[in-house]
Motif scaffolding. Structure first.
Motif, PDB file in Angstrom:
ATOM      1  N   GLU A 119      -1.832  -5.976  -0.438  1.00 53.00           N
ATOM      2  CA  GLU A 119      -0.795  -5.997   0.590  1.00 53.00           C
ATOM      3  C   GLU A 119      -0.321  -4.583   0.911  1.00 53.00           C
ATOM      4  OE1 GLU A 119       0.065  -8.620   2.299  1.00 53.00           O
ATOM      5  OE2 GLU A 119      -1.350  -9.837   1.147  1.00 53.00           O
ATOM      6  N   ASP A 120      -0.304  -3.732  -0.105  1.00 53.07           N
ATOM      7  CA  ASP A 120       0.077  -2.334   0.118  1.00 53.07           C
ATOM      8  C   ASP A 120      -1.094  -1.462  -0.328  1.00 53.07           C
ATOM      9  OD1 ASP A 120       1.580  -0.128   0.809  1.00 53.07           O
ATOM     10  OD2 ASP A 120       2.724  -0.104  -1.041  1.00 53.07           O
ATOM     11  N   GLU A 121      -0.958  -0.765  -1.450  1.00 50.17           N
ATOM     12  CA  GLU A 121      -2.042   0.093  -1.928  1.00 50.17           C
ATOM     13  C   GLU A 121      -2.443  -0.261  -3.357  1.00 50.17           C
ATOM     14  OE1 GLU A 121      -1.810   4.349  -1.040  1.00 50.17           O
ATOM     15  OE2 GLU A 121      -0.025   3.928   0.151  1.00 50.17           O
ATOM     16  N   GLU A 122      -2.259  -1.539  -3.723  1.00 47.96           N
ATOM     17  CA  GLU A 122      -2.597  -1.951  -5.082  1.00 47.96           C
ATOM     18  C   GLU A 122      -4.081  -1.762  -5.377  1.00 47.96           C
ATOM     19  OE1 GLU A 122       0.756  -4.356  -3.346  1.00 47.96           O
ATOM     20  OE2 GLU A 122      -1.327  -3.966  -2.764  1.00 47.96           O
ATOM     21  N   GLY A 167      -4.091   3.857   4.171  1.00 41.84           N
ATOM     22  CA  GLY A 167      -4.419   4.987   3.318  1.00 41.84           C
ATOM     23  C   GLY A 167      -5.111   4.611   2.029  1.00 41.84           C
ATOM     24  N   ASN A 168      -5.483   3.335   1.872  1.00 41.50           N
ATOM     25  CA  ASN A 168      -6.190   2.949   0.645  1.00 41.50           C
ATOM     26  C   ASN A 168      -7.669   2.655   0.897  1.00 41.50           C
ATOM     27  OD1 ASN A 168      -5.488   0.601   2.054  1.00 41.50           O
ATOM     28  ND2 ASN A 168      -5.230  -0.631   0.201  1.00 41.50           N
ATOM     29  N   LEU A 169      -8.163   3.101   2.056  1.00 41.61           N
ATOM     30  CA  LEU A 169      -9.601   3.122   2.332  1.00 41.61           C
ATOM     31  C   LEU A 169      -9.978   4.573   2.583  1.00 41.61           C
ATOM     32  CD1 LEU A 169     -12.358   1.849   2.942  1.00 41.61           C
ATOM     33  CD2 LEU A 169     -11.591   1.522   5.303  1.00 41.61           C
ATOM     34  N   LEU A 170     -10.750   5.129   1.673  1.00 38.15           N
ATOM     35  CA  LEU A 170     -11.127   6.538   1.734  1.00 38.15           C
ATOM     36  C   LEU A 170     -12.625   6.650   1.952  1.00 38.15           C
ATOM     37  CD1 LEU A 170      -9.011   7.732  -1.337  1.00 38.15           C
ATOM     38  CD2 LEU A 170      -8.310   7.619   1.061  1.00 38.15           C
ATOM     39  N   PHE A 171     -13.041   7.706   2.649  1.00 38.98           N
ATOM     40  CA  PHE A 171     -14.452   7.879   2.982  1.00 38.98           C
ATOM     41  C   PHE A 171     -15.030   9.131   2.341  1.00 38.98           C
ATOM     42  CE2 PHE A 171     -13.042   5.192   6.484  1.00 38.98           C
ATOM     43  CZ  PHE A 171     -14.083   4.276   6.565  1.00 38.98           C
ATOM     44  N   LYS A 172     -16.242   8.978   1.834  1.00 37.59           N
ATOM     45  CA  LYS A 172     -17.091  10.101   1.462  1.00 37.59           C
ATOM     46  C   LYS A 172     -18.372   9.928   2.267  1.00 37.59           C
ATOM     47  CE  LYS A 172     -15.439  10.789  -3.284  1.00 37.59           C
ATOM     48  NZ  LYS A 172     -15.846  10.831  -4.724  1.00 37.59           N
TER      49      LYS A 172
END
Length: 213
Positions: free
Chosen positions: A51-54, A80-85
């Motif tokens: 629901e948030d950044e758990e 902000g809890n999906l990050l890309f490399k």
């Protein structure tokens, strides 16, 4: 470019796959692969939808599967809890902030779409080049549908290489003050400005400095 068919029935056995297809715009093997990776993550990390950044996802591709992951896990770029490399790999690291547990889920090279249907590749080429007849389009969609069904039904261990990893938990997303760019006047997060001649300048307006030849 992915193999595509309109949203339909392949995901009915998986509760939210139809929602993922609607979000993505079509059904394709890439979407199904990402969705299955997300299923693995939620099960192995004993996590519900974030629901948030758990939950945090680090994706090493920006391809179709990421949309399936966003829908099922709740890991999104906006939160902000999906990050890309940008590694060009169908590889995803999922981290449970509450427990610190993390797994890396990578597409298994032995599960190869072309080996499932060797005749699909030349047909796909004709479709993507705009050379396919109506009959070939219909055949392409049917063959793609069967591959998506195979992905949705396959055991996770057949689809992926799954392992627990020690992952550094990323800092939670922060909200930064915005400042006007001295050149274009547009408000820019202070974490994304440079200083030129003592003034704040956004990346787009800043002059690149390099001593490399």
């Amino acid at each position: 470019m992915c193999n595509t068919i309109p949203p339909g029935t392949p995901g009915e056995a998986h509760d939210r796959f139809a929602e993922a297809a609607a979000f993505h715009g079509h059904v394709c093997p890439g979407l199904a692969t990402g969705y299955r990776a997300a299923e693995v993550a939620l099960a192995r990390l004993r996590s519900g939808r974030s629901e948030d950044e758990e939950l945090v996802t680090i994706a090493e591709t920006d391809a179709c599967g990421v949309d399936g992951i966003q829908v099922l896990t709740g890991c999104t770029a906006g939160k902000g809890n999906l990050l890309f490399k940008d590694h060009g790999k169908h590889a995803f690291t999922f981290i449970n902030r509450n427990t610190g547990a993390a797994i890396r889920v990578v597409s298994n090279p032995s599960f190869n779409i072309d080996s499932l249907d060797p005749d699909l590749a030349p047909l796909r080429a004709r479709v993507m080049q705009g050379l396919a007849t109506d009959a070939e389009h219909a055949e392409f969609h049917e063959r793609t549908r069967r591959i998506v069904e195979a992905i949705m039904k396959a055991p996770a261990e057949q689809l992926f290489i799954i392992r627990e990893v020690d992952a550094e938990i990323p800092e939670r997303a922060r909200i930064f003050r915005s400042v006007p760019c001295a050149k274009c006047g547009e408000m820019t997060a202070e974490s994304r400005v440079r200083v030129e001649d003592g003034k704040f300048v956004c990346y787009a307006c800043s002059r690149e400095y390099s001593r490399h030849l």
